[in-house]
Design a protein around this motif. Structure first.
Motif, PDB file in Angstrom:
ATOM      1  N   GLN A 169       0.921  -1.111   0.006  1.00 37.62           N
ATOM      2  CA  GLN A 169       0.099  -0.056  -0.127  1.00 37.62           C
ATOM      3  C   GLN A 169       0.766   1.313   0.025  1.00 37.62           C
ATOM      4  O   GLN A 169       1.721   1.498   0.938  1.00 37.62           O
ATOM      5  N   LYS A 219      -4.499   5.532  12.587  1.00 36.80           N
ATOM      6  CA  LYS A 219      -6.049   5.841  11.989  1.00 36.80           C
ATOM      7  C   LYS A 219      -7.220   6.338  12.966  1.00 36.80           C
ATOM      8  O   LYS A 219      -7.867   7.045  12.301  1.00 36.80           O
ATOM      9  N   GLU A 270      -9.279   8.003   4.578  1.00 39.83           N
ATOM     10  CA  GLU A 270     -10.515   7.538   3.752  1.00 39.83           C
ATOM     11  C   GLU A 270     -11.235   8.711   2.973  1.00 39.83           C
ATOM     12  O   GLU A 270     -11.829   8.151   1.910  1.00 39.83           O
ATOM     13  N   GLN A 296      -1.588   7.857   4.160  1.00 38.40           N
ATOM     14  CA  GLN A 296      -1.874   6.733   3.564  1.00 38.40           C
ATOM     15  C   GLN A 296      -3.258   6.261   3.766  1.00 38.40           C
ATOM     16  O   GLN A 296      -3.539   6.636   4.800  1.00 38.40           O
ATOM     17  N   GLY A 297      -3.838   5.676   2.730  1.00 40.62           N
ATOM     18  CA  GLY A 297      -5.392   5.134   3.001  1.00 40.62           C
ATOM     19  C   GLY A 297      -5.946   4.801   1.853  1.00 40.62           C
ATOM     20  O   GLY A 297      -5.344   5.215   0.836  1.00 40.62           O
ATOM     21  N   TYR A 298      -7.037   4.049   2.062  1.00 42.64           N
ATOM     22  CA  TYR A 298      -7.884   4.066   0.966  1.00 42.64           C
ATOM     23  C   TYR A 298      -8.188   4.957   0.010  1.00 42.64           C
ATOM     24  O   TYR A 298      -8.455   4.741  -1.091  1.00 42.64           O
ATOM     25  N   ALA A 347      -4.906   4.709  -2.236  1.00 43.07           N
ATOM     26  CA  ALA A 347      -4.997   3.110  -2.712  1.00 43.07           C
ATOM     27  C   ALA A 347      -5.214   2.430  -1.658  1.00 43.07           C
ATOM     28  O   ALA A 347      -4.733   2.363  -0.470  1.00 43.07           O
ATOM     29  N   ARG A 348      -5.844   1.134  -2.259  1.00 46.28           N
ATOM     30  CA  ARG A 348      -5.759  -0.046  -1.448  1.00 46.28           C
ATOM     31  C   ARG A 348      -4.440  -0.680  -1.373  1.00 46.28           C
ATOM     32  O   ARG A 348      -3.866  -0.422  -2.054  1.00 46.28           O
ATOM     33  N   PRO A 349      -4.327  -1.739  -0.508  1.00 46.82           N
ATOM     34  CA  PRO A 349      -3.273  -2.719  -0.567  1.00 46.82           C
ATOM     35  C   PRO A 349      -3.228  -3.383  -1.876  1.00 46.82           C
ATOM     36  O   PRO A 349      -4.458  -3.655  -2.259  1.00 46.82           O
ATOM     37  N   MET A 350      -2.081  -3.388  -2.708  1.00 43.55           N
ATOM     38  CA  MET A 350      -2.332  -3.967  -3.936  1.00 43.55           C
ATOM     39  C   MET A 350      -1.222  -4.937  -4.189  1.00 43.55           C
ATOM     40  O   MET A 350      -0.261  -5.129  -3.733  1.00 43.55           O
TER      41      MET A 350
END
Ligand code: C2E
Ligand code: MG
Ligand code: MG
Ligand code: MG
Length: 283
Positions: free
Chosen positions: A45, A205, A241, A258-260, A263-266
């Motif tokens: 991510q 978070k 988010e 960092q966060g959705y 990007a989501r974890p890929m």
């Protein structure tokens, strides 16, 4: 009657607890098998620069693909892996795989590659004698420069003391970055910032969730920026988010997000598709 009910309640409680332990023991055994059978994979991510959304680094997150139960989230199995000690060989596999992956991307994509990777490391791994040497070996085997790697550790893990701080200093001496993960939720002690060789704080978070509208959390998030700026540390906000949260965090001075929202974890394939498309940027 109350006594009866009480007894009944305990009986239920015991049964649940036993089931829980039984499941843990079973999962523990299955974890061990999965490590031999290639049952784990890594997703990545992005941590992005706040001003332009460029990838600053990718955080490595482990996934367990269970043959019957499907994909099991790390929050469930890391705890068990720690208790059984399996986190040590599993963590070693994660470290080696992430370092190889980062080196491979640098080879293939050059300047367009993700500049660095972050790897989560648990307290149990930090206590393992020779952990810093193992990390040095993983870097060497992969041909990855130490400054391309950051280890993420929780405050609670560092707080445990013992050899942990020595290990973190040994890693920092190698040139590996140290990030304090989930900052603000553990045994937070600002004294830690004097003794722990961290360059990065990751605001948890739970603060980001309620960052808007002058909340208590936003006051703490703002104070942390004063501290990180003053100490020349980087601040990352995790679990972003919404655009409102990102805007609030930028206003406070957070330089990395960092966060959705970004990007989501890929999977590595998805990371590469993004790199081929020529943007290391969040969508
Ligand atoms: P963490 O290191 O704080 O990682 C952040 C977690 O939040 C990840 O969950 C990530 O997928 C999730 N996340 C990121 N952005 C958002 C967002 O915008 N919204 C929401 N709701 N969630 C978001 P994940 O992958 O399930 O990992 C959970 C925790 O498990 C990690 O927390 C870390 O403590 C642990 N973990 C994951 N991978 C590893 C590993 O390879 N080794 C060790 N020791 N621990 C790991
Ligand atoms: Mg992390
Ligand atoms: Mg975190
Ligand atoms: Mg967290």
């Amino acid at each position: 009657a109350a006594k009866e009910r009480g007894k009944g309640r305990y009986a239920v409680y015991d049964a649940e607890l036993e089931q829980h332990h039984a499941l843990d023991a079973q999962l523990g055994a299955e974890l061990r098998q999965a490590l031999d059978a290639g049952g784990f994979s890594l997703v990545y991510q992005p941590i992005v620069h706040a001003p332009d959304g460029e990838w600053a680094s990718l955080e490595t997150l482990v996934r367990w693909h269970h043959p019957e139960r499907g994909t099991i989230p790390p929050d469930t199995f890391i705890r068990i892996a720690e208790r059984t000690g399996l986190i040590v060989p599993l963590g070693d596999w994660i470290m080696r795989t992430a370092c190889r992956q980062a080196a491979d991307w640098l080879d293939r994509f050059g300047d367009a590659a993700p500049p660095a990777v972050a790897v989560n490391v648990s307290a149990r791994q930090l206590r393992e004698p020779g952990f810093a040497v193992d990390v040095a070996q993983a870097l060497h085997a992969a041909g990855l420069a130490p400054d391309r790697l950051t280890v993420e550790v929780t405050e609670t893990a560092v707080f445990e003391g013992g050899s942990t701080l020595d290990t973190l200093h040994a890693l920092a001496d190698l040139g590996v970055g140290i990030a304090l993960d989930d900052f603000g939720t553990g045994h937070s002690s600002l004294g830690l910032l004097r003794t722990c060789p961290a360059q990065t704080l990751k605001l948890d978070k739970s603060f980001v969730d309620s960052i808007c509208g002058g909340s208590q959390e936003s006051v703490i998030a703002a104070a942390l920026i004063q501290i990180t700026d003053g100490l020349h540390l980087d601040a990352v906000a995790e679990g972003v988010e919404t655009a409102e949260q990102a805007a609030a965090l930028r206003r406070l001075g957070y330089r990395y997000l960092q966060g959705y929202l970004f990007a989501r974890p890929m999977t590595p394939d998805l990371v590469e598709a993004r790199l081929h498309a020529g943007h290391r940027q969040a969508a």
